[in-house]
Structures are given as structure tokens and as C-alpha cells.
Design a protein around this motif. Structure first.
Motif, mmCIF file in Angstrom:
data_model
loop_
_atom_site.group_PDB
_atom_site.id
_atom_site.type_symbol
_atom_site.label_atom_id
_atom_site.label_comp_id
_atom_site.label_asym_id
_atom_site.label_seq_id
_atom_site.Cartn_x
_atom_site.Cartn_y
_atom_site.Cartn_z
ATOM 1 N N CYS A 232 -0.611 -5.246 -4.038
ATOM 2 C CA CYS A 232 -0.034 -5.737 -5.186
ATOM 3 C C CYS A 232 0.292 -4.493 -6.206
ATOM 4 O O CYS A 232 1.450 -4.525 -6.895
ATOM 5 C CB CYS A 232 -1.078 -6.924 -5.962
ATOM 6 N N PRO B 3 -4.728 -13.265 -11.501
ATOM 7 C CA PRO B 3 -3.075 -13.257 -11.659
ATOM 8 C C PRO B 3 -2.798 -12.694 -13.137
ATOM 9 O O PRO B 3 -1.833 -11.812 -13.175
ATOM 10 C CB PRO B 3 -2.668 -14.416 -11.773
ATOM 11 N N LEU C 116 -3.636 -13.249 -3.667
ATOM 12 C CA LEU C 116 -2.729 -12.009 -3.940
ATOM 13 C C LEU C 116 -1.835 -11.413 -3.012
ATOM 14 O O LEU C 116 -0.791 -10.786 -3.260
ATOM 15 C CB LEU C 116 -3.679 -10.751 -4.403
#
Length: 529
Positions: free
Chosen positions: A112, A370, A152
Motif C-alpha cells: 500500500c 484505513p 490492505l
């Protein structure tokens, strides 16, 4: 630097091995024994221990795999009758299993963070060193890290436009831990809007029309159904029993320690009204005591209407609807829509946390993980992350109640806050502005005075809970008062975050929201166009 951070954080996890562990340690040891000794048609019926198996099948299979290793190290671990068995080998094995599985989380964080052009190292550090995961998984004891790794992974694929892979990882995640079904509506709406419907407009002025792709919908349905069939197929004859374990509604509205949500404020209001009713001689029941007894059970409120599961379900869905409608109607620019997808996950996770049935305090991590990623993608996102990470991580303190852990959990929180408050504002400050460099040390950047005063209130709360409560002699007559104070005070902060961030999500202008995605990631979106 990423390797160094990973090594340091992993070393800290090893140092936590001999510390306090909760009953969840015995829960997972018992699940090792159940899956190892019983046939699969007995897994969800076995009840020798009160800690029965109540996670979806994929997690049960993982426990079975771990049990094969555990038996080689100490055969006593996997004996069902060995309740509360905790030899040194058992402790080391179970602690190490959490640490080993955490590398899935570390890898997903790396994937990510690679999508970011700016702040990638900061995001990696914030996520890998998340104090909530350290407290919940490596002291209190649970397996949450690798599950957030799957989340993720799914988010990373969604950003890159790999919708099938995103759906696959999310379906796998739900079949490991069903609590993530709360954010499933976000996936449904976004995948339908972005993958199954395409928008066309001849001149950009007239109302766009939608063309629907049945093929894409079939692909999504096939991958999702396949995962669920693989998971629940072997248990097809016992689905009612399995679902009764997964959704135990008789556990009551709130957990033993109230999660800092709307129901904590509701319970507190009922308790205040109960006292007032008694003082003025008004009729009331005596059910209020059961809400603060530290037990998992059903109860009725004394003055306010009692809440049942169907009410919490309706409130949760209704609170999500504006965000889901907004997500559907977002503009066609996929660079911003993918970020709005993550923001909508944060919103819906918060809605479920605020209004869900029997919410655990640990569910705050579903919001914070998040939101950590978003903290470098917009000034408002960064501000709300700083606020909620301080409140949310403090709300986990009651999980680690032994006195010898006070300094550890305080150090974890303050270290994480220091990293956030020092580095996140620097992403948005104008380097030419001298005003930013003259800020007083007690002024927390990016927050207004009300938010700053609220956060400093945690200092007073901590002092009372850890010093004054016992000093004043209240520990015997009001033993659960510190828990109530923590829950209610944190609830105010979470409720404020929910309202503020929801308003931000519904009203922001996409053209003014920065995107810090790498040029490589933007190429995916150009291809999709």
C-alpha cells in the motif's frame, strides 16, 4: 529504512511475550484442540470449554494448521480437557504464531505504501507500529494483524483497478473473521459502480447514461460465491449451528467494557436518568446496575427504551446510506474515486462501531487502519487521523488493566502520537510560512482549540484512573467508575469524529482533494479509461 523499522517493531513484539495475556489466549488454545481432535462436523458443536469456536471456517482451518505444529512441540497443547493450559512452550508457540503471521500485514503495508508518491515511509511506520495492534495482538493476545493485511491487500488492488483481486481478498477476509461484513456494502456499491457500470456522455453536459456489464458482474459473483462455497461447503449440513455461533445475539447490547460508541453514551444517559428518577421519587427499574457489572449479558434499560439487535441493525444501515449514495454518485475521475472508496470504508466502519450490536472496543482498529493510509492524502484526513488515533488508542487501555502495563501502554500511545503530530502536519504546511515554526509546544498542530483541550483532558482522566480513584477510596465502592469514565469520555471524541468526518466526506470537492498516488499507479487508471 523499511527493513529497519520492521526489525525494531518485531523485536518489541518478542519483548512482550512474557507479559499479561487475556482469556483470548485460552480461547485460541482451545480452538487448536477442537480443530485437531474433532471432525469438522463437530467443530461448531464442541462445548467442553466455555470458549467455543465462533469464527468462520477459514480461521478454523488456520487453527487446525497451527495445531499440527503445536502437537510436535507439546502434545498437551491440543488436548481438549487441558483447560487453561499455559506451559512455557504453549505461550512461546502462540505468541510466535501471531508474530509470524504479522509478516502478512507488514508485506501488505509495504504494497500500500508503494502506491504513494509522498509520505510512503510515514504511512509504513504508522501502520506497522500501530499501538492498537501491539496492545491487542501481542499483549492482550489475538490474531488481527494478518486480517488487516488481507484488507490492505484488497484496498491496494482496488486502487490499482484490479477489481477481481480486490473482491477475492475481501471475500477471503470475511471468511476468516465475519466482523468485516460491516464494510461489505462499500465493496458492493463501489464494485457495481466502477466495474459493472460504465458512464457515458456525448458532450459532458447532458445527464450521463449507464451501460451495464453482465460479464463483469458474473466474474464478481463467481469469485465471491467460489470463496464462500469453499469455506462453508464442508459445513453445509450444520449451517444453522454455525451461524448461531457466528452471531450470538444473546451476548447483549454492549461488551463487558463499553466500546466508546453511541450506546456507551446511551447507557450513561440511562444511568443518570435512573439516579434522577430515584431522587425525585419517580418509578424506575433496577436494571441499571447490570450495565456496569463488567459482565457479558443481556439487560434492559431502566428509563430509556431497551435496545434489541434489530434496532441496531436498522440504525447501522440507515447511518451508512448517505455515504454509500455519495460513493455511487462520485465523479468519473478514478484517481479520486479510489481514495473516496477508502474514505467510505472509514465512514461505514465508524457507523458500525457507533451503532452495532455488542461492539468490542478492539473494532476501533477497523477505522484507524484505513484512516492511517489516508492521513497523507488530504489535510482533513490527516487532522482527523491525529484526533481519532489519540482517542481510539487510549480507549484500548482498559484491555491491559494490570498496573505493571501502565507505563508500556502509555509509552506506545505517546510515541505514536509524537510521530503523527510531528510528521503529518509537515506534509501540508507551507515551508515559507514562518508562523508554522513559531507554534507553542502545547499547541497541537492542525487541531482547533476545542479539539486540543479535549485531548489534553486525557491527562486528567489518566491521572484520576491510575492515582486518584484508589487514593480517594472509590476502588471498592465504585470499582467500574474508571471504565465508565474512559468509555464515555472516549465516546465523545469518537462521536465528534464520526459527525465531522462524515460531513467532510459528503461535502468535499474532488478537485480540491490532493492525490499522492505514484505515476505508476496513475497509469493503471489511464488504461482503464
Amino acid at each position: 529504512m523499511i527493513v529497519q523499522v520492521t526489525i525494531i517493531v518485531t523485536a518489541v513484539k518478542f519483548l512482550f511475550m512474557p507479559l499479561y495475556r487475556s482469556t483470548d489466549f485460552e480461547v485460541h488454545r482451545n480452538w487448536l484442540a477442537i480443530t485437531h481432535n474433532k471432525s469438522i462436523d463437530e467443530w461448531y458443536f464442541e462445548s467442553t470449554s466455555e470458549w467455543t469456536l465462533d469464527y468462520p471456517p477459514f480461521f478454523a482451518w488456520m487453527e487446525y494448521g497451527l495445531s499440527l505444529i503445536a502437537k510436535q512441540l507439546d502434545p498437551e497443547i491440543v488436548k481438549i480437557e487441558n483447560l487453561n493450559y499455559a506451559s512455557d512452550v504453549t505461550v512461546m508457540f502462540q505468541r510466535f504464531s501471531v508474530i509470524a503471521l504479522d509478516f502478512i500485514y507488514v508485506y501488505s503495508v509495504k504494497k500500500c505504501s508503494d502506491l504513494l508518491d509522498n509520505g510512503k515511509l510515514l504511512v509504513f511506520i504508522l501502520l506497522v507500529s500501530n499501538p492498537g495492534l501491539l496492545m491487542v495482538d501481542h499483549i492482550h493476545f489475538q490474531y488481527n494483524g494478518f486480517l488487516y493485511g488481507f484488507l490492505l491487500f484488497s484496498i491496494a488492488h482496488m486502487i490499482k483497478g484490479n477489481f477481481i483481486q480486490a473482491a477475492l481478498w475481501f471475500a477471503i477476509l470475511i471468511n476468516f473473521k465475519h466482523i468485516y461484513i460491516y464494510i461489505a456494502p462499500v465493496y458492493v456499491v463501489f464494485l457495481l459502480r466502477s466495474y459493472c457500470f460504465t458512464v457515458s456522455s456525448n458532450d459532458g453536459v447532458h445527464t450521463p447514461w449507464y451501460s451495464f456489464s453482465f460479464v463483469n458482474l458474473s466474474k464478481l459473483a463467481l469469485i465471491t460465491i467460489s470463496v464462500f462455497a469453499l469455506s462453508f461447503g464442508p459445513f453445509i449440513q450444520q449451517l444453522p449451528q454455525l451461524f448461531s455461533r457466528l452471531f450470538p445475539f444473546k451476548r447483549g447490547l454492549c461488551h463487558a467494557y463499553w466500546a466508546p460508541n453511541f450506546w456507551a453514551l446511551y447507557n450513561f444517559g440511562d444511568k443518570i436518568l435512573h439516579v434522577l428518577y430515584k431522587r425525585f421519587g419517580l418509578p424506575t427499574s433496577n436494571n441499571v446496575a447490570s450495565m456496569t457489572g463488567g459482565l457479558v449479558q443481556e439487560f434492559d434499560h431502566s428509563v430509556l427504551p431497551s435496545i434489541r439487535p434489530n434496532i441496531t441493525f436498522v440504525l447501522t444501515i440507515l447511518s451508512m446510506l448517505p455515504a454509500l449514495i455519495k460513493l455511487w454518485h462520485l465523479g468519473a475521475d478514478r484517481r479520486y474515486r479510489s481514495m473516496s472508496f477508502i474514505r467510505c470504508i472509514v465512514i461505514c466502519a465508524t457507523c458500525s462501531f457507533m451503532f452495532g450490536w455488542h461492539v468490542h472496543e478492539k473494532a476501533i482498529l477497523m477505522i484507524l487502519i484505513p484512516l492511517s493510509f489516508l492521513s497523507v492524502l488530504g489535510e482533513d484526513d490527516g487532522k482527523y487521523y491525529l484526533l481519532l488515533s489519540s482517542v481510539g488508542h487510549y480507549s484500548l487501555f482498559p484491555l491491559l488493566y494490570p498496573k505493571n502495563l501502565a507505563s508500556i501502554k502509555l509509552f506506545l500511545l505517546l510515541t505514536h502520537c509524537a510521530m503523527g503530530f510531528v510528521n503529518i502536519p509537515s506534509l501540508y504546511e507551507d515551508p515559507k510560512c514562518k508562523k508554522n515554526k513559531k507554534r507553542a509546544f502545547f499547541i497541537l498542530p492542525m487541531l482547533n482549540w476545542i479539539e486540543i483541550l479535549y485531548l489534553y483532558g486525557f491527562i486528567l482522566l489518566y491521572i484520576y484512573e491510575n492515582l486518584l480513584h484508589s487514593f480517594l477510596g472509590f476502588n471498592k465502592i465504585l470499582p467500574f467508575l474508571p471504565l465508565l469514565m474512559t468509555s464515555v469520555y472516549c465516546s465523545i471524541g469518537v462521536f465528534y469524529f464520526w459527525l465531522s468526518y462524515y460531513y467532510y466526506f459528503l461535502t468535499f470537492n474532488l478537485s480540491r482533494v490532493p492525490t499522492l498516488l505514484t505515476p505508476r499507479t496513475l497509469q493503471y487508471h489511464q488504461k482503464m479509461k
